[in-house]
Design a protein around this motif. Sequence first.
Motif, PDB file in Angstrom:
ATOM      1  N   UNK A 260       0.840  -1.211   0.000  1.00  0.00           N
ATOM      2  CA  UNK A 260       0.000   0.000   0.000  1.00  0.00           C
ATOM      3  C   UNK A 260       0.874   1.260   0.000  1.00  0.00           C
ATOM      4  N   UNK A 261       1.937   1.245   0.808  1.00  0.00           N
ATOM      5  CA  UNK A 261       2.841   2.402   0.841  1.00  0.00           C
ATOM      6  C   UNK A 261       3.565   2.559  -0.496  1.00  0.00           C
ATOM      7  N   UNK A 262       3.992   1.439  -1.063  1.00  0.00           N
ATOM      8  CA  UNK A 262       4.694   1.515  -2.348  1.00  0.00           C
ATOM      9  C   UNK A 262       3.796   2.111  -3.427  1.00  0.00           C
ATOM     10  N   UNK A 263       2.514   1.738  -3.386  1.00  0.00           N
ATOM     11  CA  UNK A 263       1.579   2.264  -4.385  1.00  0.00           C
ATOM     12  C   UNK A 263       1.345   3.762  -4.199  1.00  0.00           C
ATOM     13  N   UNK A 264       1.546   4.235  -2.969  1.00  0.00           N
ATOM     14  CA  UNK A 264       1.307   5.653  -2.680  1.00  0.00           C
ATOM     15  C   UNK A 264       2.543   6.516  -2.922  1.00  0.00           C
ATOM     16  N   UNK A 265       3.691   5.877  -3.206  1.00  0.00           N
ATOM     17  CA  UNK A 265       4.893   6.672  -3.492  1.00  0.00           C
ATOM     18  C   UNK A 265       4.685   7.467  -4.775  1.00  0.00           C
ATOM     19  N   UNK A 266       5.146   8.712  -4.818  1.00  0.00           N
ATOM     20  CA  UNK A 266       5.061   9.478  -6.074  1.00  0.00           C
ATOM     21  C   UNK A 266       5.716   8.714  -7.215  1.00  0.00           C
TER      22      UNK A 266
ATOM     23  N   UNK B 112      10.687  28.975   8.499  1.00  0.00           N
ATOM     24  CA  UNK B 112       9.250  28.917   8.818  1.00  0.00           C
ATOM     25  C   UNK B 112       8.397  28.505   7.613  1.00  0.00           C
ATOM     26  N   UNK B 113       8.585  29.102   6.417  1.00  0.00           N
ATOM     27  CA  UNK B 113       7.725  28.687   5.291  1.00  0.00           C
ATOM     28  C   UNK B 113       7.820  27.195   4.981  1.00  0.00           C
ATOM     29  N   UNK B 114       9.036  26.638   5.025  1.00  0.00           N
ATOM     30  CA  UNK B 114       9.187  25.219   4.722  1.00  0.00           C
ATOM     31  C   UNK B 114       8.542  24.329   5.766  1.00  0.00           C
ATOM     32  N   UNK B 115       8.707  24.696   7.036  1.00  0.00           N
ATOM     33  CA  UNK B 115       8.107  23.896   8.111  1.00  0.00           C
ATOM     34  C   UNK B 115       6.586  24.014   8.070  1.00  0.00           C
ATOM     35  N   UNK B 116       6.090  25.226   7.798  1.00  0.00           N
ATOM     36  CA  UNK B 116       4.629  25.410   7.716  1.00  0.00           C
ATOM     37  C   UNK B 116       4.043  24.641   6.521  1.00  0.00           C
ATOM     38  N   UNK B 117       4.779  24.637   5.411  1.00  0.00           N
ATOM     39  CA  UNK B 117       4.294  23.891   4.233  1.00  0.00           C
ATOM     40  C   UNK B 117       4.135  22.410   4.559  1.00  0.00           C
ATOM     41  N   UNK B 118       5.128  21.868   5.289  1.00  0.00           N
ATOM     42  CA  UNK B 118       5.017  20.473   5.713  1.00  0.00           C
ATOM     43  C   UNK B 118       3.773  20.262   6.560  1.00  0.00           C
ATOM     44  N   UNK B 119       3.586  21.156   7.533  1.00  0.00           N
ATOM     45  CA  UNK B 119       2.442  21.037   8.447  1.00  0.00           C
ATOM     46  C   UNK B 119       1.125  21.034   7.678  1.00  0.00           C
ATOM     47  N   UNK B 120       0.996  21.962   6.752  1.00  0.00           N
ATOM     48  CA  UNK B 120      -0.249  22.056   5.982  1.00  0.00           C
ATOM     49  C   UNK B 120      -0.451  20.822   5.085  1.00  0.00           C
ATOM     50  N   UNK B 121       0.650  20.129   4.732  1.00  0.00           N
ATOM     51  CA  UNK B 121       0.529  18.924   3.903  1.00  0.00           C
ATOM     52  C   UNK B 121       0.212  17.686   4.736  1.00  0.00           C
ATOM     53  N   UNK B 122       0.222  17.846   6.083  1.00  0.00           N
ATOM     54  CA  UNK B 122      -0.117  16.718   6.944  1.00  0.00           C
ATOM     55  C   UNK B 122       1.063  16.070   7.626  1.00  0.00           C
ATOM     56  N   UNK B 123       2.230  16.746   7.626  1.00  0.00           N
ATOM     57  CA  UNK B 123       3.422  16.185   8.281  1.00  0.00           C
ATOM     58  C   UNK B 123       4.008  17.210   9.239  1.00  0.00           C
ATOM     59  N   UNK B 124       4.530  16.721  10.353  1.00  0.00           N
ATOM     60  CA  UNK B 124       5.199  17.594  11.312  1.00  0.00           C
ATOM     61  C   UNK B 124       6.692  17.657  10.973  1.00  0.00           C
TER      62      UNK B 124
ATOM     63  N   UNK C  82       9.553  11.317  -0.620  1.00  0.00           N
ATOM     64  CA  UNK C  82       8.525  10.451  -1.220  1.00  0.00           C
ATOM     65  C   UNK C  82       7.907   9.528  -0.167  1.00  0.00           C
ATOM     66  N   UNK C  83       8.751   9.008   0.728  1.00  0.00           N
ATOM     67  CA  UNK C  83       8.237   8.138   1.790  1.00  0.00           C
ATOM     68  C   UNK C  83       7.277   8.906   2.689  1.00  0.00           C
ATOM     69  N   UNK C  84       7.623  10.152   2.978  1.00  0.00           N
ATOM     70  CA  UNK C  84       6.745  11.002   3.794  1.00  0.00           C
ATOM     71  C   UNK C  84       5.363  11.122   3.150  1.00  0.00           C
ATOM     72  N   UNK C  85       5.336  11.378   1.842  1.00  0.00           N
ATOM     73  CA  UNK C  85       4.045  11.537   1.156  1.00  0.00           C
ATOM     74  C   UNK C  85       3.237  10.246   1.206  1.00  0.00           C
ATOM     75  N   UNK C  86       3.917   9.111   1.068  1.00  0.00           N
ATOM     76  CA  UNK C  86       3.202   7.830   1.118  1.00  0.00           C
ATOM     77  C   UNK C  86       2.638   7.570   2.510  1.00  0.00           C
ATOM     78  N   UNK C  87       3.408   7.914   3.556  1.00  0.00           N
ATOM     79  CA  UNK C  87       2.927   7.709   4.930  1.00  0.00           C
ATOM     80  C   UNK C  87       1.744   8.627   5.232  1.00  0.00           C
ATOM     81  N   UNK C  88       1.819   9.861   4.767  1.00  0.00           N
ATOM     82  CA  UNK C  88       0.685  10.787   4.960  1.00  0.00           C
ATOM     83  C   UNK C  88      -0.549  10.231   4.251  1.00  0.00           C
ATOM     84  N   UNK C  89      -0.361   9.763   3.015  1.00  0.00           N
ATOM     85  CA  UNK C  89      -1.495   9.218   2.261  1.00  0.00           C
ATOM     86  C   UNK C  89      -2.090   8.003   2.952  1.00  0.00           C
TER      87      UNK C  89
END
Length: 448
Positions: free
Chosen positions: A21-27, A128-140, A390-397
Motif C-alpha cells: 500500500x505504501x509503495x503504491x502511494x509513493x510518487x 518557517x515557510x518550509x516547516x509550515x508547508x510540511x504542516x499544511x501537507x499533513x506532516x510535522x 517520497x516516503x513522507x508523502x506515502x505515509x501521509x497518504x
Amino acid sequence: MATTLEPAPDLAPAIDRVGRRLAAALPSGRTPKALAERALMGRLMDDPALRAAIFRFVDVRPACRDERDVARHLGELLAQAEGSALGQRGARMATRRTTRAATAGVAALGVRGMAHRFIVGEDAASSVPGVEKLWRSGAAATVDLLGETTVTEAEADSYAARCAETLRTLQAAAARWPSQPLLERDAAGPIPRVNLSVKVSALTPHLHPNDPERGIAGAADRLRGLLRVARDTGAHLHVDMESFDTREAITELTLRLLSEPEFRAGPSAGIVLQGYLVESPDHLERLLDWAQARDAEQPFTIRLVKGAYWDHEMIEAARHGWSSPVIDGRRACDRNYEALSRRLIDATATGKVRAAIASHNLRSIAHAAAYADARGADIEFQVLRGLGDDTLKALVADGRRVRCYCPLGDIVAGMSYLVRRLLENTSNDSFLSAQASGADIDTLLEAP
C-alpha cells in the motif's frame, strides 16, 4: 551482552499488505527533476571514483573564493578520478578556457541545489515557510541546527542562543497554523507543534570520550537552558545521538537533567537510539527502565534510527584495535532494528514512552506499522528532508503520523551533513539506492 528480544509474531501478511500500500502511494518519480536525480544517483553508484571526486568537491565548494577557484578545485578533483571517463571529461571542461566558466557555474549551482534540497532554511525565520508547508501537507517537522563539534565556549554559547531563538520563532509562527489533529495528539496526550533536535557536541567544547564528566558539566547549563525555553514555549526538545564514544555522556546528561524536579511537568523531550549498535538492545532497556521509574507528566520519546556513523565507527575501532561497536552486515542490522521496533512499540502501552520509528527502508517501516496496528499502538514515523520526501508523502497518504527531520543553517556548516546524506543515498548497500535502481516490491519487502 545484548538482551534477547521477543521473537516477532507472524506479521508477514500484514507487512506485505502495508508495504504494497505504501509503495503504491509513493510518487511516480517520473517528473523531469526526479528522472534527472535518479540518473545522477545511478551514475554515482556505478562510478566510485567519480563519486569520491564529487563528494570532495561538495566539501570544498563553500571555501572557494570565486568562479576561477571553483573551476580549479573541480578540475583538480575530477582529474584524480582515474578510470572514470566522465570524471576525466569533466576535468577537461573545468580547465579548458572556453568551457571553464560555464562548468564552474553549473557545478556551483548543482551544489547549492543539493544543499537546498536537504536544508530547510539558513536561519529560524527563513525555515518557517518550509516547516509550515510540511504542516499544511499533513506532516510535522523537527528542526536541527547544522554545525558539528564546537571548539570554543563562544561557539557553544552561539549554538545554544540560536537554538533558543529557533524555538521561539517557530512557536510564534506555529500558533497561526491550522489544526492537524493527527499531529497534535496521540494515545499518550498532546504533542507539541514545534520540535527541535539538538546535538550535545555543539553545546560544549569538552565532550571527549576520555573525560565524559567534563563534557556533561560543560553542556549541562546550556542544555538545561534549552529545556526551560522548550518548557516555557510548549515545544519538544530532542537530543540527537552522535558517535559511539560519546553515547554514554550524552545519555547520562539527558537523563540527569530530565530527572531534575523543575522538569517534572515538562517539556516534552526525548533521545535517539541507534539500532546499528551491538549494545542497542541493552541500551533500550536502560532507557525504558528509566522512563518507567521517572516521575513526570510528559512521556519520553525514543527515536529509533539505524545510525549514520557506520564508517566512522568501523575506522575508529580498527585504528584502536577495538571490537567494532556496530553490527556487521545490513541484514543483521535490519533484524536488530525490527526487534528493537517491536520492543519499543510494546513499551508505549505504559503511556510513559513514545515511539518514533525513523527509517527510509520500506520493509522496516511496513514491519513497524504492521506490528503497531496489531498491538493497537499509536506511533510516529520520521524521515529525513531530501531523502525521505517520497516516503513522507506515502505515509501521509496512508493516514500515518510522520515527522520530517529538517536541517537548518548555512551551506558551510551543512557540508559535512550533506556529504553524510550523499554517502547514505549512493551506498550500494542502501535501501534507497535499491529503490532507485528499480528493485521490485518483493525484493524491497523481503525479510532481513
